[in-house]
Design an enzyme around this catalytic site. Structure first.
Site, PDB file in Angstrom:
ATOM      1  CD  GLU A  81      57.352 102.171  34.679  1.00 20.60           C
ATOM      2  OE1 GLU A  81      57.231 100.958  34.930  1.00 20.60           O
ATOM      3  OE2 GLU A  81      58.006 102.618  33.728  1.00 20.60           O
ATOM      4  CG  HIS A 100      61.129 104.982  37.542  1.00 20.93           C
ATOM      5  ND1 HIS A 100      62.251 104.636  36.836  1.00 20.93           N
ATOM      6  CD2 HIS A 100      60.177 105.232  36.613  1.00 20.93           C
ATOM      7  CE1 HIS A 100      61.983 104.666  35.536  1.00 20.93           C
ATOM      8  NE2 HIS A 100      60.733 105.040  35.378  1.00 20.93           N
ATOM      9  CG  HIS A 102      62.064 109.081  32.993  1.00 16.17           C
ATOM     10  ND1 HIS A 102      61.039 109.158  32.082  1.00 16.17           N
ATOM     11  CD2 HIS A 102      61.915 107.885  33.611  1.00 16.17           C
ATOM     12  CE1 HIS A 102      60.291 108.053  32.150  1.00 16.17           C
ATOM     13  NE2 HIS A 102      60.804 107.263  33.079  1.00 16.17           N
ATOM     14  CG  HIS A 163      62.482 103.332  31.272  1.00 18.68           C
ATOM     15  ND1 HIS A 163      61.539 102.390  31.601  1.00 18.68           N
ATOM     16  CD2 HIS A 163      62.037 104.486  31.825  1.00 18.68           C
ATOM     17  CE1 HIS A 163      60.569 102.954  32.289  1.00 18.68           C
ATOM     18  NE2 HIS A 163      60.853 104.227  32.438  1.00 18.68           N
TER      19      HIS A 163
HETATM   20 ZN   LIG Z   1      59.811 105.514  33.659  1.00 21.31          ZN
END
Ligand SMILES: [Zn+2]
Length: 229
Positions: A81, A100, A102, A163
């Protein structure tokens, strides 16, 4: 360890927050990623490596990259990413850290493509108001970074469709706080959604919290993040 002391300090700071990601269950296994700008060289960023478990990650595994994407120091590949990080740093000189995640409840909201309205004081003080979901683009693409810039607007976080979460801050500490608060707010929103409509904080109060508790962090008038109220 090669590189000046500031690289080492940044690597250790990124590792500290990487371990917190796992402990707080904001990611599963190797998912998610964290980066921070090197304070004395704003063109350099310390970023987590690709496909590396957080519990065995060492400071030297954290990669030093230039904001144009070139690796400056490190044995491992940076996160897939990386464009999401580097393009955000180039576009936003005020951003010092990016997280970032999840996380489960936030992924559920992101899958539905809805946002989280300003229903909780903590969400407004950490993120600057309600947050929205960026349109779908595949992870690792520049297109995702473009769409994310629009969704972030004047907020410290947004959701990425189908996502996860992207959080930014003047420091990585603030960005991590925003990512953590988004997960808590997403979880609360999903529970409250059964009784919808979910009442929102009055717009005038949202504006007051933004001005008094969120904006000062970005202008350097407040040292650390708070998990407000
Ligand atoms: Zn991701």
């Amino acid at each position: 360890m090669s590189g000046p002391a500031s690289w080492q300090a940044a690597r250790e700071h990124v590792l500290l927050f990487s371990r917190r990601l796992l402990a707080e269950r904001l990611v599963y296994f190797t998912a998610g990623n964290i980066s921070m700008r090197i304070p004395d060289d704003p063109d350099l960023v310390a970023v987590t490596p690709a496909s590396t478990p957080y519990d065995t990650m060492r400071p030297e595994d954290v990669v030093i990259v230039r904001t144009d994407g070139r690796v400056v120091d490190g044995m491992l590949r940076p996160t897939s990413e990386l464009p999401l990080h580097t393009l955000t740093y180039v576009r936003r000189p005020d951003v010092g850290g990016i997280v970032h995640t999840h996380s489960a409840a936030a992924m559920a909201v992101a899958a539905m493509g809805i946002g989280i309205p300003p229903i909780l004081h903590g969400l407004v003080s950490a993120c600057g108001g309600g947050i929205v979901t960026a349109p779908y683009a595949r992870g690792g693409t520049a297109e995702l970074a473009e769409l994310t810039a629009g969704a972030l607007r004047d907020r410290s976080a947004c959701l990425l469709r189908n996502h996860g979460v992207l959080a930014i801050g003047p420091t990585v500490d603030h960005a991590y706080n925003a990512a953590s608060v988004v997960e808590g707010a997403a979880d609360a929103y999903l529970r409250a959604f059964a009784f919808r409509p979910v009442p929102q904080i009055a717009p005038a109060e949202v504006e007051r919290i933004r001005r008094e508790q969120w904006a000062p962090a970005w202008s350097g008038r407040r040292a650390g993040p708070t998990h407000g109220g």
